[in-house]
Enzyme design. Structure first.
Site, short mmCIF file in Angstrom:
data_model
loop_
_atom_site.label_atom_id
_atom_site.label_comp_id
_atom_site.label_asym_id
_atom_site.label_seq_id
_atom_site.Cartn_x
_atom_site.Cartn_y
_atom_site.Cartn_z
N SER A 268 0.87 -1.18 0.00
CA SER A 268 0.00 0.00 0.00
C SER A 268 0.90 1.22 0.00
O SER A 268 2.08 1.13 0.33
CB SER A 268 -0.85 0.04 1.27
OG SER A 268 -0.06 0.45 2.39
N ASP A 269 0.37 2.37 -0.35
CA ASP A 269 1.15 3.58 -0.07
C ASP A 269 1.00 3.88 1.42
O ASP A 269 0.23 3.22 2.15
CB ASP A 269 0.71 4.75 -0.97
CG ASP A 269 1.83 5.79 -1.10
OD1 ASP A 269 2.75 5.80 -0.26
OD2 ASP A 269 1.78 6.62 -2.04
N TRP A 270 1.70 4.87 1.85
CA TRP A 270 1.86 5.22 3.27
C TRP A 270 0.50 5.38 3.97
O TRP A 270 -0.25 6.28 3.65
CB TRP A 270 2.63 6.54 3.31
CG TRP A 270 3.14 6.98 4.63
CD1 TRP A 270 2.47 7.74 5.55
CD2 TRP A 270 4.43 6.72 5.19
NE1 TRP A 270 3.27 7.97 6.63
CE2 TRP A 270 4.49 7.36 6.43
CE3 TRP A 270 5.55 6.00 4.75
CZ2 TRP A 270 5.61 7.31 7.25
CZ3 TRP A 270 6.67 5.97 5.57
CH2 TRP A 270 6.69 6.61 6.80
#
Ligand code: NOJ
Length: 737
Positions: A268-270
């Site tokens: 996932s992104d952050w």
């Protein structure tokens, strides 16, 4: 109990899937979830803070630790003190360099040189892996057509074909190895997908992408990365048509896994899994965890929700154990295939060899420069004819700013600035008078304008180093007005009054809208943020030791309100032509509306960019002639060969980037007015000619059409061999059924 150490002894010959299966059999749920859990930790006691989590198998990946001693210690715990001895993924954003910094990705894209881009990625990989980092979050291959978006800097531009070629080259450069995998840096294709279409160019904003646009424009670079063997993908932060990418079964499962057969890991992104709640897709983290895990996000970047909630979701059988095993298997596969389980992953903290890196990024910087204007061939300069140069502007001597965005680890001490390079080159020959004039590019203080004017007046010419500091582009750094910030344009106009030739070198993370200022420069070089060796590359180019060859990977708007403006637009039902455009200044006072039935343009900006995609001048000139096509009718499944002769008609050797464009005149869905389908860099001595040959298979003309199928459609095509997305030699052919 089996451990990775035991299995290592069986050697690589053992089948990867068997190894994964054996591990899954003996891992507890907590250990499995640990492989999906990426944590960040900062502060002085990273190892102590994370030791327990690593030892108990609850952490599979760490982000943003760059101290080799800490990395060694953490890997030691993972390998020798955890039950299964599985090494950690150590992630870091190594975007366009680690210590030695290459030009911004957008600048590298201006080289149109996949080989060079690959080598730059290789240098990054060598330097970063020497610190123990084994995973980078690059390349960013989001198509970027709105330069208000700060991340255009990190992109490879507006075009799917160019971004595919260069993105794939980066993947190979990061992941290939000259050293038994010890310098393999696992790459990550991001942000899957559509992030570049953020509305209004505002970072993180919603995107609304019709399926055909997603398929035909935004997905191709990701498919190319997949084909180049990228080991990981990162989801986009954005909401696309109501479903944030991090929960998109369509993107993560249907496209990535089923259509493309990807068997690596998706991160996932952050904090993006938790943010599914913020988007309003679900009410709580349990639900967010479920949606992301179901869609196919394997690794949770720092939100901690997988660790907290997957065990309960599995216990209640909402998330089947097989699903968890699939996610874990994907992560283990990446670790095994990158060789992390089969070699000593600890590093000897020693400075990797730098000199080759510096020479390479200098060459990359030189190839990234785009000459936009050169009235009366004012460039290249001849030192023997100069006594004194006025070097003006806030970016002439800024070692950190020239590195650009995303250089957490870049070493400004390694930068050579334009001012330093000019001093070194012209020592004893030409005097340099440096007037910073503005504290920053954003400054509005005009108190040094007269000093700059005076410097120009007593010099042979003025060279401006202006643009944007690094902080004005990159993640979360979008701008609505993309003209030169502050009063830089006024400074240029003021100094112009001194009557001396004015040369502009623009350092910036995006194409700036310079319609109101470009013609104030006798010559204009776009330098992007050119990296560690930007200074020497610029000095070499100003004085003709390098001949500019870069071509724009993005269209340059005349004014901010024109964006998004890109060459591969649709024709519309009312295309504009020079004859149909009315300018606001030409509307007589009291005029009544007469424009019903007119064409698609802005009253104040027309419809053309200031500089088109693919454009860039040289110190020499190239002639395009003798276009030939081997057939005007090609059956589906066949090939057409297009050739043209390019001649260097000037008196200097130079490199030309020859471009092949097509237009599919009629489609089941409307098609762009031009699409790049090929390019070739050719180096020619004065007077030398080269016959460029492009072979196009009808498969390369396929697109996702009205019925959703990917196919080339019979019908008429235009084809151009051209120096940019405008003009060129034209012919046509038809695909027959
Ligand atoms: C957020 C960014 O969108 C992404 O590109 C980056 O890799 C991660 N943060 C990690 O720093």
């Amino acid at each position: 109990m089996s451990s990775a150490r035991d299995m290592n002894s069986l050697g690589k010959a053992r089948d990867v899937e068997t190894r994964i299966g054996s591990l899954l059999e003996v891992m507890s749920i907590e250990e499995k979830v640990g492989q999906l859990n990426q944590v960040q930790c900062t502060g002085p006691n990273v190892v102590e803070d994370l030791a327990h989590g690593i030892r108990s198998g609850r952490i599979g990946s760490v982000i943003n630790v760059v101290d080799p001693d800490a990395i060694n210690a953490m890997q030691h715990i993972a390998i020798h003190e955890s039950r299964h001895g599985i090494p950690l993924l150590i992630g870091r954003d190594v975007i366009h360099g680690f210590k030695t910094v290459a030009p911004l990705p957008l600048g590298q894209a201006a080289s149109w040189n996949p080989g060079l881009v690959r080598e730059c990625a290789r240098v990054s990989a060598q330097e970063a892996t020497a610190y123990g980092i084994n995973w980078t979050f690059a390349p960013m291959i989001d198509i970027a057509r709105d330069p208000r978006w700060g991340r255009v800097a990190e992109s490879l531009g507006e075009d799917p074909f160019l971004a595919s070629a260069l993105g794939a080259a980066m993947v190979v450069g990061f992941q290939e190895s000259a050293n038994g995998e010890a310098d393999t840096l696992i790459a990550c294709a991001k942000h899957f997908a559509g992030y570049g279409a953020s509305e209004a160019g505002r970072d993180y904003n919603t995107t609304n992408l019709p399926l055909n646009e997603m398929r035909n424009v935004y997905l191709p670079p990701f498919k190319a990365a997949r084909e180049a063997g990228v080991a990981t993908f990162m989801t986009s932060f954005s909401d696309i048509d109501g479903i944030p990418a991090t929960a998109s079964d369509f993107l993560l499962d249907e496209v990535l896994r089923q259509e493309w057969g990807f068997d690596g890991a998706v991160v996932s992104d952050w904090d993006a899994i938790h943010q599914l709640c913020v988007h309003g897709l679900c009410e709580n983290d349990v639900e967010a965890t479920y949606l992301a895990a179901r869609a196919g996000v394997d690794i949770d970047m720092i939100s901690g929700v997988y660790e907290r909630h997957i065990p309960e979701l599995v216990a209640t059988e909402r998330l089947p154990m097989e699903r968890l095993d699939t996610l874990v298997g994907n992560v283990l596969r990446v670790k095994i295939q990158a060789g992390l389980m089969d070699r000593d992953v600890t590093v000897l903290p020693e400075e990797p060899a730098r000199m080759s890196g510096l020479a390479l990024v200098r060459e990359a910087a030189a190839q990234s420069l785009v000459l936009l204007r050169n009235e009366n061939a004012v460039l290249p300069l001849d030192a023997t004819r100069l006594d004194r140069l006025a070097v003006i502007g806030p970016l002439a001597d800024e070692p950190a700013e020239q590195l650009g965005t995303w250089v957490f680890d870049g070493d400004p001490a390694r930068s050579v600035t334009p001012l330093a390079a000019l001093h070194a080159m012209l020592e004893g020959e030409v005097e340099i008078d440096h007037v910073r004039a503005l504290e920053t590019t954003r400054s509005r203080d005009r108190s040094q304008f007269d000093a700059a004017f005076a410097a120009a007046q007593s010099a042979d010419m003025a060279i401006f180093f202006i643009g944007e500091e690094a902080i004005l582009s990159g993640e979360a750094h979008s701008r609505a007005d993309i003209t030169l910030p502050g009063v830089q344009a006024d400074l240029v106009r003021h100094v112009r009054g001194a009557g001396k030739p004015v040369i502009g070198v623009i350092l910036a993370g995006r194409p700036l809208a310079m319609g109101d200022i470009a013609d104030q420069f006798d010559a204009l070089i776009y330098a992007w943020h050119p990296g560690s060796m930007g200074g020497p590359a610029i000095a070499d180019t100003l004085f003709g030791r390098c001949v500019p060859s870069g071509k724009l990977p993005v269209s340059f708007p005349t004014m901010s309100g024109q964006v998004p403006i890109y060459y591969a637009h649709k024709q519309t039902g009312r295309p504009a032509t020079p004859e149909t455009v009315i300018h606001i200044d030409d509307i007589p006072s009291g005029a009544e509306q007469t424009s019903l039935g007119m064409t698609t343009f802005h009253l104040d900006a027309g419809y053309l960019p200031l500089y088109p995609f693919g454009f860039g001048l040289s110190y020499t000139t190239f002639d395009y002639a003798d276009l030939s096509i081997d057939r005007h009718h090609v059956p589906l499944g066949g090939r057409v060969v297009v050739e043209a002769s390019i001649t260097n008609t000037g008196d200097r050797a130079g490199t030309e980037i020859v471009q092949l464009y097509v237009r599919d005149r009629f489609g089941s869905l409307t098609r762009p007015v031009r699409e790049l389908k090929g390019f070739e860099r050719i180096h020619l001595e004065p007077g030398q000619s080269h016959r460029v040959r492009f072979e196009l298979h009808t498969d390369e003309l396929a697109f996702y059409g009205r019925d959703g199928a990917f196919a080339a459609e019979p019908g008429d095509f235009d084809v151009w061999v051209a120096p940019s997305s405008v003009g060129g030699l034209h012919t046509h052919f038809a695909i027959t059924a």
